[in-house]
Design a protein around this motif. Structure first.
Motif, PDB file in Angstrom:
ATOM      1  N   ARG A 257      -0.187  -2.677   6.025  1.00 38.35           N
ATOM      2  CA  ARG A 257      -0.997  -1.602   5.448  1.00 38.35           C
ATOM      3  C   ARG A 257      -2.417  -2.094   5.176  1.00 38.35           C
ATOM      4  O   ARG A 257      -3.399  -1.426   5.499  1.00 38.35           O
ATOM      5  CB  ARG A 257      -0.354  -1.095   4.162  1.00 38.35           C
ATOM      6  CG  ARG A 257      -1.101   0.012   3.500  1.00 38.35           C
ATOM      7  CD  ARG A 257      -0.407   0.403   2.174  1.00 38.35           C
ATOM      8  NE  ARG A 257      -1.214   1.348   1.469  1.00 38.35           N
ATOM      9  CZ  ARG A 257      -2.226   1.037   0.669  1.00 38.35           C
ATOM     10  NH1 ARG A 257      -2.541  -0.236   0.461  1.00 38.35           N
ATOM     11  NH2 ARG A 257      -2.931   1.967   0.075  1.00 38.35           N
TER      12      ARG A 257
ATOM     13  N   ASP B  32      -0.762   6.474   6.648  1.00 36.86           N
ATOM     14  CA  ASP B  32       0.102   7.400   5.899  1.00 36.86           C
ATOM     15  C   ASP B  32       1.571   7.146   6.208  1.00 36.86           C
ATOM     16  O   ASP B  32       2.419   7.179   5.307  1.00 36.86           O
ATOM     17  CB  ASP B  32      -0.262   8.853   6.214  1.00 36.86           C
ATOM     18  CG  ASP B  32      -1.649   9.234   5.706  1.00 36.86           C
ATOM     19  OD1 ASP B  32      -2.198   8.516   4.831  1.00 36.86           O
ATOM     20  OD2 ASP B  32      -2.187  10.245   6.195  1.00 36.86           O
TER      21      ASP B  32
ATOM     22  N   ASN C  18       2.584   4.031   4.442  1.00 41.94           N
ATOM     23  CA  ASN C  18       2.707   4.340   3.005  1.00 41.94           C
ATOM     24  C   ASN C  18       4.023   5.062   2.709  1.00 41.94           C
ATOM     25  O   ASN C  18       4.696   4.755   1.721  1.00 41.94           O
ATOM     26  CB  ASN C  18       1.531   5.194   2.531  1.00 41.94           C
ATOM     27  CG  ASN C  18       0.267   4.385   2.358  1.00 41.94           C
ATOM     28  OD1 ASN C  18       0.309   3.165   2.201  1.00 41.94           O
ATOM     29  ND2 ASN C  18      -0.863   5.056   2.412  1.00 41.94           N
ATOM     30  N   THR C  19       4.381   6.010   3.559  1.00 39.53           N
ATOM     31  CA  THR C  19       5.643   6.740   3.381  1.00 39.53           C
ATOM     32  C   THR C  19       6.825   5.789   3.485  1.00 39.53           C
ATOM     33  O   THR C  19       7.753   5.849   2.668  1.00 39.53           O
ATOM     34  CB  THR C  19       5.768   7.860   4.443  1.00 39.53           C
ATOM     35  OG1 THR C  19       4.657   8.743   4.304  1.00 39.53           O
ATOM     36  CG2 THR C  19       7.060   8.627   4.291  1.00 39.53           C
TER      37      THR C  19
ATOM     38  N   THR D 138       7.031   3.702   0.344  1.00 39.56           N
ATOM     39  CA  THR D 138       7.549   4.510  -0.766  1.00 39.56           C
ATOM     40  C   THR D 138       9.056   4.696  -0.639  1.00 39.56           C
ATOM     41  O   THR D 138       9.792   4.551  -1.618  1.00 39.56           O
ATOM     42  CB  THR D 138       6.850   5.889  -0.801  1.00 39.56           C
ATOM     43  OG1 THR D 138       5.443   5.678  -0.903  1.00 39.56           O
ATOM     44  CG2 THR D 138       7.331   6.719  -1.973  1.00 39.56           C
TER      45      THR D 138
END
Length: 191
Positions: free
Chosen positions: A111, A176, A179-180, A183
């Motif tokens: 990331r 994104d 990031n998903t 998470t």
């Protein structure tokens, strides 16, 4: 002796070590990131090879060409090209190794790498376009090639827009997605 093929080994590892969803997600995201890496590596090598070829060309131009304005522009272009090579190599070194850490650690490091790549594209005006574009503009003015000087402006604007678009439409969705995934992994660990 029982010999297993590649798929059987992968399946055994998936079933025994990790939840099935995590393994499938990791293969999916790593494949997407590997494709991104190939594209970035191709871009970097093209830029580096072009810069390395242009350095001696501009050295010869600086030695042989008149007037002095064009000579100075050619000389200024050489460190600008070296800086481009340095910048591309520097950011490449920050890419994490695929097999060196857990999926969560890898994605967190990747990331950061993606964000650095995005910033590189968003800031291309400062490290790429201006250092090369201004000397080229000066070079053409020194050669009294005013039309070429004027044409460099929209050309470099196009390069600027392409980099901005790539940052927004290619890198941001990938960031994104990572990031998903992060998470999801963190919520899986918390559960």
């Amino acid at each position: 002796m029982n010999v297993m093929n590649d798929e059987e080994l992968k399946q055994l590892w998936r079933d025994s070590c990790h939840p099935r969803d995590t393994i499938e997600i990791s293969f999916e995201i790593k494949d997407a990131l590997r494709k991104f890496d190939r594209d970035i590596q191709r871009r970097d090598w093209q830029e580096i090879v072009i810069a390395i070829v242009l350095i001696p060309v501009f050295a010869l131009v600086a030695y042989f060409i008149e007037p002095m304005v064009s000579r100075v522009a050619a000389i200024i272009t050489i460190p600008a090209l070296l800086f481009i090579v340095f910048k591309l190599r520097q950011i490449r070194k920050s890419r994490p190794d695929y097999d060196s850490s857990s999926l969560r650690e890898f994605l967190a490091l990747y990331r950061i790498y993606l964000i650095n790549q995005k910033m590189l594209l968003e800031r291309a005006l400062y490290w790429y376009i201006l250092p090369c574009g201004l000397p080229m503009l000066l070079f053409f003015v020194g050669q009294e090639r005013y039309l070429l000087a004027i044409l460099t402006i929209p050309l470099y604007y196009l390069v600027y827009r392409i980099n901005k678009k790539a940052a927004k439409e290619e890198l941001q969705p990938l960031i994104d997605k990572v990031n998903t995934q992060l998470t999801d992994l963190e919520s899986e660990v918390a559960a």
